[in-house]
Design an enzyme around this catalytic site. Structure first.
Site, PDB file in Angstrom:
ATOM      1  N   LYS A  22     -14.804  37.496  -9.806  1.00 45.96           N
ATOM      2  CA  LYS A  22     -14.561  36.067  -9.542  1.00 45.96           C
ATOM      3  C   LYS A  22     -15.320  35.193 -10.536  1.00 45.96           C
ATOM      4  O   LYS A  22     -14.773  34.257 -11.105  1.00 45.96           O
ATOM      5  CB  LYS A  22     -15.019  35.724  -8.114  1.00 45.96           C
ATOM      6  N   ASN A  23     -16.607  35.506 -10.727  1.00 49.90           N
ATOM      7  CA  ASN A  23     -17.428  34.612 -11.535  1.00 49.90           C
ATOM      8  C   ASN A  23     -17.212  34.776 -13.038  1.00 49.90           C
ATOM      9  O   ASN A  23     -17.836  34.091 -13.826  1.00 49.90           O
ATOM     10  CB  ASN A  23     -18.904  34.769 -11.163  1.00 49.90           C
ATOM     11  N   CYS A 116     -24.274  22.136  -2.583  1.00 49.31           N
ATOM     12  CA  CYS A 116     -23.499  22.880  -1.599  1.00 49.31           C
ATOM     13  C   CYS A 116     -24.460  23.522  -0.629  1.00 49.31           C
ATOM     14  O   CYS A 116     -25.669  23.349  -0.748  1.00 49.31           O
ATOM     15  CB  CYS A 116     -22.578  23.889  -2.268  1.00 49.31           C
ATOM     16  N   ARG A 121     -27.522  22.024  -6.548  1.00 46.92           N
ATOM     17  CA  ARG A 121     -26.992  22.715  -7.736  1.00 46.92           C
ATOM     18  C   ARG A 121     -26.715  21.714  -8.859  1.00 46.92           C
ATOM     19  O   ARG A 121     -25.574  21.334  -9.103  1.00 46.92           O
ATOM     20  CB  ARG A 121     -25.746  23.524  -7.360  1.00 46.92           C
ATOM     21  N   ASP A 124     -27.921  19.372 -14.938  1.00 49.01           N
ATOM     22  CA  ASP A 124     -28.695  18.725 -16.000  1.00 49.01           C
ATOM     23  C   ASP A 124     -28.780  19.577 -17.273  1.00 49.01           C
ATOM     24  O   ASP A 124     -28.716  19.049 -18.389  1.00 49.01           O
ATOM     25  CB  ASP A 124     -30.114  18.395 -15.494  1.00 49.01           C
ATOM     26  N   LEU A 125     -28.892  20.890 -17.119  1.00 49.82           N
ATOM     27  CA  LEU A 125     -29.031  21.747 -18.311  1.00 49.82           C
ATOM     28  C   LEU A 125     -27.733  21.758 -19.124  1.00 49.82           C
ATOM     29  O   LEU A 125     -27.766  21.747 -20.356  1.00 49.82           O
ATOM     30  CB  LEU A 125     -29.421  23.176 -17.904  1.00 49.82           C
ATOM     31  N   ASP A 310     -26.531  36.846  -5.459  1.00 46.83           N
ATOM     32  CA  ASP A 310     -25.268  36.968  -4.722  1.00 46.83           C
ATOM     33  C   ASP A 310     -25.211  38.224  -3.846  1.00 46.83           C
ATOM     34  O   ASP A 310     -24.237  38.429  -3.120  1.00 46.83           O
ATOM     35  CB  ASP A 310     -24.075  36.916  -5.692  1.00 46.83           C
ATOM     36  N   ARG A 402     -12.632  32.832  -0.261  1.00 49.74           N
ATOM     37  CA  ARG A 402     -12.871  32.162  -1.547  1.00 49.74           C
ATOM     38  C   ARG A 402     -13.260  33.181  -2.616  1.00 49.74           C
ATOM     39  O   ARG A 402     -12.990  32.961  -3.794  1.00 49.74           O
ATOM     40  CB  ARG A 402     -14.002  31.144  -1.401  1.00 49.74           C
TER      41      ARG A 402
END
Ligand code: EPU
Length: 424
Positions: A22-23, A116, A121, A124-125, A310, A402
């Protein structure tokens, strides 16, 4: 809204073929924005997040067609730079389109994805990185506006308080492959999903050195080609099924995830005397029934190759099944512990001290009604329900859809007693 009913206390036995990661796949689909040529992506998991992402890409102008159930053809002949709030708010991974839009159009306009349930989360980076490449960044009415008259390679540092950033690295890569000159990304994420993205970008003609290391050197190209690429297997799905095997005293073999992607998990499991075998060439990993001889453990989540956040919630379930005290410290998302209160409903003894879960394992778990709060917390509740005696009912189970393809069915295939019903 659906709920699942799990009849626990049955060992899981058999083989599970993991889906594409997924990622990895969402950033890869976003990479299609970098060219007007045809792009083919294979082994794309069937997930709700992927469906949302496809809708988002379509609103940006990408023509998308399913060639087969897990294979998509994408072509971005004409691209617009504005992403709609309604789709972005549904999924944090929407931020992955920023870098590709900047690479292609020198411009992106995206509602802030927001926090979330697993914690704050920020991005900025990502934004500092874009500024280093010559972009101006502003915020108007909750919308991030990024534009560059002259995109230019530069040195970018992506380390933050909690380590590097995975989607930030994906974003900077996709802007840098189209930025004139040389970009050096220091403190880049080393996750296998980033390695996979780099390899896809190389297939498009990108010049990237240092793949898999924290220093990536990219020489920008004027134009990139299409790709035909197969997404790597999902290491988190693989780890989840291995842990499901262990907590149910089962014999589960997962196929399709290279063992080296899970070395932190495999190292911990070996050190607590789990019986495991793995075959990098297949690739496959197998766990055997051994719960009664496992000893407590102490882990800390860290960026790759450290222990993945995760799999933290799923490891909590293993911790409560092993007699003695196990400690789990969360260093990526210090607030990612919503699952603990639900595990307590099943009879688990757990204390939370700052961002360390203290698990007093070994008490019998008994089925209960619980509430899923996010993707990995839902997976952990499935595992706990499978390990518990009696029936566990998980509400708000949509979270699991999801990020895990056909989770109920894959579990049923290895013997789980699971039913999904409408929740009134
Ligand atoms: N961070 C910052 N500033 C930034 C970006 C991140 O401070 O600009 C912090 C985050 O708050 C966090 C840490 O850095 O504390 C790491 O965040 P990262 O940016 O790496 O996370 P992400 O890219 O948003 C991806 C996965 C997550 C996974 C994390 C960490 C995707 C779509 N999501 O998120 O996956 O937990 O990396 O490995 O790739 C999941 O699959 O359940 C999931 C949440």
């Amino acid at each position: 809204m659906d709920k699942v009913c799990i009849q626990g206390g049955t060992s899981l036995n058999g083989e599970v073929v993991v889906s594409g990661a997924k990622n990895a796949c969402m950033a890869m689909m976003a990479a299609s924005l970098l060219t007007d040529e045809v792009c083919i992506l294979r082994n794309v998991p069937q997930l709700r997040d992927v469906d949302f992402f496809i809708q988002l890409l379509q609103t940006l102008g990408v023509e998308i067609e399913a060639l087969e159930p897990h294979t998509w053809k994408l072509q971005a002949k004409q691209v617009v730079y504005e992403a709609p709030y309604d789709l972005v708010r549904k999924m944090r991974a929407s931020v992955c389109v920023m870098g590709a839009l900047i690479g292609r159009l020198r411009r992106a306009s995206l509602p802030l994805p927001g926090g979330c349930i697993i914690g704050n989360r920020p991005i900025d980076l990502h934004l500092k990185g874009f500024q280093k490449l010559g972009c101006s960044v502003s915020m108007e009415a909750g919308i991030v506006q990024i534009s560059a008259d002259h995109l230019q390679g530069n040195s970018v540092f992506l380390g933050g308080r909690f380590g590097s950033t995975v989607t930030g690295t994906a974003n900077l890569l996709m802007a840098a492959v189209c930025a004139p000159g040389t970009t050096t990304i220091e403190s880049a994420a080393c996750e296998p999903e980033i390695v996979d993205l780099c390899q896809l970008l190389q297939q498009m003609g990108a010049d990237i050195e240092g793949i898999g290391s924290p220093t990536l050197k990219i020489v920008g190209k004027k134009s990139l080609h299409g790709f035909d690429y197969t997404v790597v297997g999902d290491r988190i799905e693989a780890g989840t099924f291995l842990l499901a095997g262990l907590v149910t005293q089962g014999n589960v073999k997962v196929v399709g995830c290279p063992p080296q992607f899970l070395s932190a998990l495999l190292h911990v499991l070996e050190s607590i005397h789990a019986e495991i075998s793995y075959h990098p060439s297949v690739p496959s990993i197998e766990v055997f029934p051994c719960l009664e001889r496992l000893i407590p453990f102490e882990i800390t989540t860290l960026p790759f190759p450290g222990f993945p956040t995760d799999l933290q919630a799923q490891m909590c379930v293993l911790g409560i099944c092993i007699p003695g005290i196990s400690l789990i410290t969360e260093r990526i998302y210090p607030q990612r512990f919503m699952h603990l209160a639900e595990l307590q409903r099943l009879g688990a003894h757990i204390l939370l001290e700052d961002s360390t879960a203290i698990l007093q394992g070994g008490s019998a778990l008994s089925g209960s009604e619980v509430m899923a709060s996010d993707l990995r917390a839902s997976a952990a509740l499935y595992l706990a329900g499978l390990a518990a005696e009696g029936t566990t009912v998980i509400h708000r189970v949509y979270h699991v859809d999801r990020g895990y393809e056909a989770f109920d069915q894959k579990l049923r295939n290895v013997g789980a007693k699971i039913q999904r019903v409408e929740d009134h």
